[in-house]
Design an enzyme around this catalytic site. Structure first.
Site, PDB file in Angstrom:
ATOM      1  CD1 TRP A 136      -5.052 -50.291 -71.451  1.00 23.90           C
ATOM      2  CD2 TRP A 136      -5.996 -52.007 -72.548  1.00 23.90           C
ATOM      3  NE1 TRP A 136      -5.990 -50.861 -70.620  1.00 23.90           N
ATOM      4  CE2 TRP A 136      -6.579 -51.912 -71.268  1.00 23.90           C
ATOM      5  CE3 TRP A 136      -6.435 -53.009 -73.419  1.00 23.90           C
ATOM      6  CZ2 TRP A 136      -7.574 -52.780 -70.823  1.00 23.90           C
ATOM      7  CZ3 TRP A 136      -7.430 -53.873 -72.996  1.00 23.90           C
ATOM      8  CH2 TRP A 136      -7.986 -53.759 -71.709  1.00 23.90           C
ATOM      9  CB  ALA A 162      -2.154 -47.427 -72.942  1.00 24.52           C
ATOM     10  N   PRO A 163       0.921 -47.872 -71.892  1.00 28.09           N
ATOM     11  CG  PRO A 163       1.761 -47.728 -69.713  1.00 28.09           C
ATOM     12  CD  PRO A 163       0.556 -47.400 -70.546  1.00 28.09           C
ATOM     13  N   GLY A 212      -9.548 -43.129 -70.551  1.00 29.00           N
ATOM     14  CA  GLY A 212      -9.100 -44.080 -69.538  1.00 29.00           C
ATOM     15  C   GLY A 212     -10.099 -44.185 -68.406  1.00 29.00           C
ATOM     16  CB  SER A 213      -9.690 -45.547 -65.020  1.00 30.13           C
ATOM     17  OG  SER A 213      -8.689 -44.727 -64.427  1.00 30.13           O
ATOM     18  CD  GLU A 234     -13.308 -40.341 -76.294  1.00 33.51           C
ATOM     19  OE1 GLU A 234     -13.520 -41.558 -76.492  1.00 33.51           O
ATOM     20  OE2 GLU A 234     -12.882 -39.580 -77.169  1.00 33.51           O
ATOM     21  CG  LEU A 235     -13.584 -40.334 -67.975  1.00 32.91           C
ATOM     22  CD1 LEU A 235     -13.989 -39.580 -66.718  1.00 32.91           C
ATOM     23  CD2 LEU A 235     -12.080 -40.508 -68.054  1.00 32.91           C
ATOM     24  CB  CYS A 268     -15.599 -47.079 -72.836  1.00 31.63           C
ATOM     25  SG  CYS A 268     -15.605 -46.461 -74.522  1.00 31.63           S
TER      26      CYS A 268
END
Length: 466
Positions: A136, A162-163, A212-213, A234-235, A268
């Site tokens: 997001w 993403a929501p 994301g995470s 990709e964190l 990030c």
């Protein structure tokens, strides 16, 4: 916010109003979408690269035609100031054009030294169905990194956004339809986390590109492991900067303040920790604080706002907790929150914060904050800075601020990171590989190397017999 009836509601971080409501796709819709993707891929694979490039070029034009509406949606969905939102649209266009231009050489067959009587070459074959799980915080910039190269390589794409930013998936589909992309080659699914994981496990999916995470990255890897599906990750990051004694101070301050607080620190590769040579430490800190105090925190729809809300109150409260804990351990906060009246506990609005007297026993210097806070430490030597920069579970980017490129290269060689910057930060060049080390990720996007992760090599070895 998801309700029991299977609807996802997007609430604006700025004021909690309803931005949009979408029905989530169920198991039947997922099955239909994956079947359509599998059915569409053979014809798309056989489509000439020149035509794939032309369609992707038309996609860019169709997307940019809706720039004003898309920018307003970015601001409404995730809170980025409207004055900054158009930059993401321009960035998508730049990255897409770069990958289009790189495609012919990157996807061309590789031919070893000729041998009489033999024809030998390696083709780059598409993987099949690429499942992209977007984020997001940069819903277009992050997603385009995988979507355009995957399509250029002859794959078909299923996107799960993403929501918080569901509308972005629909904008992708709208622009691809206008560009004449064949039906089934790009689709999106609005999914619960459980259903998103079920798609990862589905044998019809050949590759998963996730952003994301770290925790969710582990779940994605576990879900894909049973069938050896390819996974690109990709964190997170806790990206450091080192300001050497010979840095151009005003340049370093201006760029590092922006690198720390742009997008409310929700990047990030945002700057989250800074190490400064002892000789220039105090003037650097003084100027950094003065520049930070120039931000205006407020309604992201106001063109005068330069710092918007975080994505939600929970994210802001997490950062507040890190700041409070650090102060309890001896850190000093240099920004008076009262100077940012919009900032308030329990809301998504959070003042930027600069912490000094910090060390690596503090969570704020070790764990990703993903918010508008940065810790600054004094360091006596280059080696001390290197050791501190490497003292992290993450390794996405690191920046060195100096006038000596030879020293920057020496220091950069010693850093455990995916990208080394000199005199810039928080930037992604699409001609270079975007890659992380340690808990920051696996695989690579962008550059010509990015195509390698969306294709498989296939060798041809022909011998002539007379």
């Amino acid at each position: 916010m998801r309700d029991a009836a299977g609807f996802q509601t997007i609430l604006a971080p700025a004021d909690g109003r309803v931005v949009a409501v979408r029905q989530l796709h169920d198991a039947v819709a997922i099955d239909h979408a994956l079947d359509r993707a599998v059915a569409a891929q053979p014809a798309w694979r056989e489509t000439a690269l020149s035509e794939r490039m032309a369609i992707c070029t038309r996609f860019i034009a169709a997307f940019q035609e809706k720039s004003d509406a898309i920018a307003a949606e970015i601001t409404a969905q995730m809170g980025r100031p409207i004055a900054q939102a158009p930059g993401e649209i321009n960035g998508l266009a730049d990255r897409a054009r770069t990958m289009i231009n790189l495609a012919p050489a990157a996807l061309a067959p590789l031919r070893p030294t000729p041998i009489a009587g033999f024809e030998r070459f390696i083709r780059r074959e598409p993987l099949g169905v690429v499942y992209v799980i977007g984020a997001w915080n940069y819903p277009y910039l992050i997603t385009v990194n995988s979507v355009i190269p995957a399509l250029l390589a002859g794959n078909v794409v299923v996107l799960k956004q993403a929501p918080q930013t569901l509308l972005c998936a629909e904008r992708f589909a709208e622009a691809f339809a206008a560009a004449g992309l064949p039906e089934g080659v790009f689709q999106f699914l609005h999914l619960t986390n459980h259903d998103a994981e079920s798609v990862v496990r589905d044998k019809r999916v050949d590759f998963v590109a996730f952003t994301g995470s770290v925790a969710t990255g582990h779940r994605v890897v576990r879900a894909a492991a049973d069938r050896f599906a390819g996974v690109g990750l990709e964190l997170g990051g806790k990206d450091p900067a080192y300001v050497r004694h010979d840095a151009v101070l005003d340049h370093a301050v201006a760029n590092l303040v922006d690198g720390a607080f742009f997008n409310s620190g929700q990047s990030c590769c945002a700057i989250e920790r800074i190490y400064v040579d002892a000789a220039i430490y105090q003037p650097f800190v003084d100027r950094f604080v003065a520049a930070t105090n120039q931000y205006r925190l407020g309604d992201p729809a106001d063109p005068a706002t330069t710092l918007g809300p975080m994505v939600n109150a929970a994210a802001a409260d997490f950062v507040r907790g890190q700041i409070k804990a650090a102060i309890g351990q001896g850190a000093r906060a240099l920004i008076d929150e009262a100077a940012f009246p919009a900032s308030a506990a329990g809301t998504a609005y959070l003042a930027p914060q600069v912490l000094v007297d910090v060390d690596h026993t503090m969570d704020v210097m070790r764990r990703e904050s993903f918010g508008p806070v940065v810790g600054i430490m004094k360091t006596p030597t280059d080696q001390a800075a290197i050791d501190l920069m490497n003292d992290s579970p993450y390794g996405l980017t690191a920046s060195i601020w100096t006038q000596d490129s030879a020293q920057a290269l020496r220091i950069g060689d010693a850093l455990q990171t995916g990208t080394v910057f000199m005199n810039r930060c928080d930037y992604l060049d699409p001609t270079l590989a975007w890659v992380g080390t340690k808990d920051s990720g696996r695989g690579c996007t962008l550059s010509s190397i990015g195509f390698e992760h969306l294709t498989r090599p296939k060798s041809f070895h022909f011998r002539s017999v007379t």
